[in-house]
Design an enzyme around this catalytic site. Structure first.
Site, PDB file in Angstrom:
ATOM      1  N   CYS A  58      -5.892   4.156  -4.181  1.00  0.00           N
ATOM      2  CA  CYS A  58      -6.087   2.855  -3.543  1.00  0.00           C
ATOM      3  C   CYS A  58      -7.339   2.091  -3.965  1.00  0.00           C
ATOM      4  O   CYS A  58      -7.258   1.043  -4.599  1.00  0.00           O
ATOM      5  CB  CYS A  58      -6.101   3.087  -2.039  1.00  0.00           C
ATOM      6  SG  CYS A  58      -6.540   1.663  -1.072  1.00  0.00           S
ATOM      7  N   HIS A  64     -11.076  -2.248   1.837  1.00  0.00           N
ATOM      8  CA  HIS A  64     -11.248  -0.896   1.293  1.00  0.00           C
ATOM      9  C   HIS A  64     -12.111  -0.855   0.043  1.00  0.00           C
ATOM     10  O   HIS A  64     -11.873  -0.061  -0.874  1.00  0.00           O
ATOM     11  CB  HIS A  64      -9.882  -0.258   1.021  1.00  0.00           C
ATOM     12  CG  HIS A  64      -9.877   1.218   1.322  1.00  0.00           C
ATOM     13  ND1 HIS A  64      -8.780   2.024   1.110  1.00  0.00           N
ATOM     14  CD2 HIS A  64     -10.847   2.038   1.823  1.00  0.00           C
ATOM     15  CE1 HIS A  64      -9.061   3.262   1.454  1.00  0.00           C
ATOM     16  NE2 HIS A  64     -10.308   3.300   1.891  1.00  0.00           N
ATOM     17  N   LYS A  80      -6.100  -5.485   4.166  1.00  0.00           N
ATOM     18  CA  LYS A  80      -6.925  -4.296   3.949  1.00  0.00           C
ATOM     19  C   LYS A  80      -7.877  -4.499   2.770  1.00  0.00           C
ATOM     20  O   LYS A  80      -7.445  -4.754   1.649  1.00  0.00           O
ATOM     21  CB  LYS A  80      -6.002  -3.102   3.684  1.00  0.00           C
ATOM     22  CG  LYS A  80      -6.717  -1.823   3.275  1.00  0.00           C
ATOM     23  CD  LYS A  80      -5.683  -0.736   2.996  1.00  0.00           C
ATOM     24  CE  LYS A  80      -6.328   0.497   2.396  1.00  0.00           C
ATOM     25  NZ  LYS A  80      -5.330   1.554   2.108  1.00  0.00           N
ATOM     26  N   ASP A 120       0.851  -1.199   0.000  1.00  0.00           N
ATOM     27  CA  ASP A 120       0.000   0.000   0.000  1.00  0.00           C
ATOM     28  C   ASP A 120       0.883   1.243   0.000  1.00  0.00           C
ATOM     29  O   ASP A 120       1.577   1.519   0.979  1.00  0.00           O
ATOM     30  CB  ASP A 120      -0.895  -0.031   1.240  1.00  0.00           C
ATOM     31  CG  ASP A 120      -2.084   0.901   1.158  1.00  0.00           C
ATOM     32  OD1 ASP A 120      -2.040   1.832   0.334  1.00  0.00           O
ATOM     33  OD2 ASP A 120      -3.048   0.717   1.905  1.00  0.00           O
TER      34      ASP A 120
END
Length: 461
Positions: A70, A126, A124, A32
């Protein structure tokens, strides 16, 4: 008995058939906000021996592209489709947003699961938080661990004053430890606990490192005490910690004797942010320049792919969906039309790549966005300020045109020298306008009066 003999003979004559007969386990490792120059195999001072070993033994993807931020990259990975097709192209998902990846989109985990794979995620997500229907176990993952949103505290696992750490999505997990370590530990446990004789494994490990907040363990920070800038020092420690956990994942695959037939893919979700180094490329996270969308990446699969080499043809993260599902013998008939291409024949057999454009972003009907076609790349910004025709306003050029082969660092805008290429690429971007789904209202700041829950376990279905 005769059928068995015939199959054995075929496998000896055509070894590629043996690879397909034994489908690979697939492990996707996603960093990330990792900078291009922040891995050892790109010359970094950061210690990444495990990534370096995999990259050097595998195939390094020298022109691997993602989206500038992202959530859009994760949409592209999970769907094999550009995020503008589902309104996810503007920016990241915030916890107060009520939308996520539309439920009529088929995710790669669903195809893998239908193909007989055990599917798991640790890390993660998201891709939607407000409803459980958006969460991993509702989108094809058998096992899920980690955070649903982004930018959590690495030690308390809170984001926006709310616990964001779960087991199987719905169970709030008060788990002590540094999140990078916990993600790696859970990935290793998933591997150790899995029965590879019964079914292959599809494991998605999206680390939240080295995204802000910049937090690391003191022992790792101490390794970089020679670096004066404190934030850079912590950033280096965060990348180092992620590499350590990737090493543990590799050891788990070795201990189960499945590393040889495990396809490991690694990339960052976008270019690096504040404390990263994207040089020699221009730009960073959030920009369509190479430093924002070209990321360190490799594929490692000892049994199925000749390693120790580079692959220099442009790829995009939307390409993983059709490529990996084909290797898994998955059925994509129920999926919406994919933007990605199956690049395996080019990567593994040296065949020609299909001609196509790569869309770094497409924002509106006026042609705002960025496109790569062959060696040419066009970036169009703020066309709303320009008159009809060429996007020029107040003498300032709003269009940037680069020949990436000759100018990979985007130093020379040649739009005046090649007006025909501007028109061609701009026309291709504008042709995408009917495909762009209006983005859900993007609210960068929490609405007045909004408060995060203590945790998200009571979110509606």
């Amino acid at each position: 008995m005769k059928k068995i003999i015939r199959i054995s003979v075929l496998l000896c004559v055509f070894p590629a058939l043996s690879i397909l007969a034994e489908r690979p386990n697939i492990v996707i490792l996603l960093a990330d906000d990792l900078g291009w120059a922040d891995v050892g195999f790109h010359g970094s001072e950061i210690k990444t021996p495990n990534l370096d070993s995999l990259a050097q033994a595998g195939v390094q993807l020298k022109q691997f592209y993602v989206q500038p931020t992202c959530s859009p990259t994760r949409i592209a990975l999970m769907t094999g489709r550009y995020p503008f097709r589902c309104g996810g192209h503007i920016s990241v998902l915030r916890p107060w947003h009520q939308h996520g990846v539309p439920l009529d989109e088929t995710l790669i985990a669903q195809v893998m699961k239908d193909a007989g794979y055990k599917t798991a995620i640790t890390g993660k997500w998201h891709l939607g938080l407000a409803r459980r229907a958006y969460w991993p176990t509702s989108r094809g993952f058998d096992l899920a661990h980690g955070c649903l949103g982004g930018a959590i505290d690495y030690f308390t696992h809170e984001g926006y004053d709310s616990l964001d750490w779960y087991d199987q999505d719905t169970i709030p997990l008060h788990e002590e430890g540094y999140s990078t370590d916990l993600i790696g530990t859970r990935a290793s446990k998933i591997i150790i606990d899995h029965n590879f004789d019964q079914q292959p494994l599809f494991l998605y490990v999206p680390f939240n490192a080295p995204h802000s907040p910049y937090q690391a363990k003191e022992a790792d920070i101490e390794k970089y005490s020679h670096i004066k800038d404190e934030n850079r020092r912590i950033y280096c420690a965060m990348v180092d910690s992620m590499d350590q956990q990737i090493g543990n994942i590799i050891q788990s695959l070795k201990s189960k004797e499945v590393l040889e037939n495990t396809l490991i893919f690694f990339a960052s979700d976008n270019g690096g942010a504040g404390n990263s180094i994207n040089l020699p490329y221009r730009g960073n996270k959030g920009t369509p320049y190479e430093g924002g969308v070209r990321v360190p990446s490799f594929i490692h699969w000892p049994k199925g792919l000749e390693g120790g080499r580079d692959f220099d043809r442009p790829l995009h993260i939307v390409d993983l969906f059709p490529t990996f599902t084909e290797l898994a013998q998955g059925d994509i008939a129920k999926c919406k039309p994919l933007d990605g291409i199956n690049f395996w024949p080019a990567l593994a057999e040296g065949k020609a790549m299909p001609k196509r454009d790569i869309i770094h972003n497409a924002k509106d009907a006026r042609g705002r966005g960025s496109i790569r076609s062959g060696d040419w790349k066009l970036i169009l910004s703020k066309p709303e300020r320009a008159p009809d025709g060429m996007p020029v306003a107040d003498g300032k050029l709003m269009a940037e045109l680069f020949n990436i082969k000759d100018d990979p660092y985007e130093q020379n805008n040649v739009v005046h020298q090649h007006p025909e290429m501007l028109e061609t690429l701009w026309g291709r971007l504008k042709k995408r306008a009917p495909e762009i789904v209006s983005a859900a209202p993007y609210i960068a700041r929490a609405p007045e009066g909004w408060e995060a829950p203590a945790d998200w376990s009571n979110a509606p279905e």
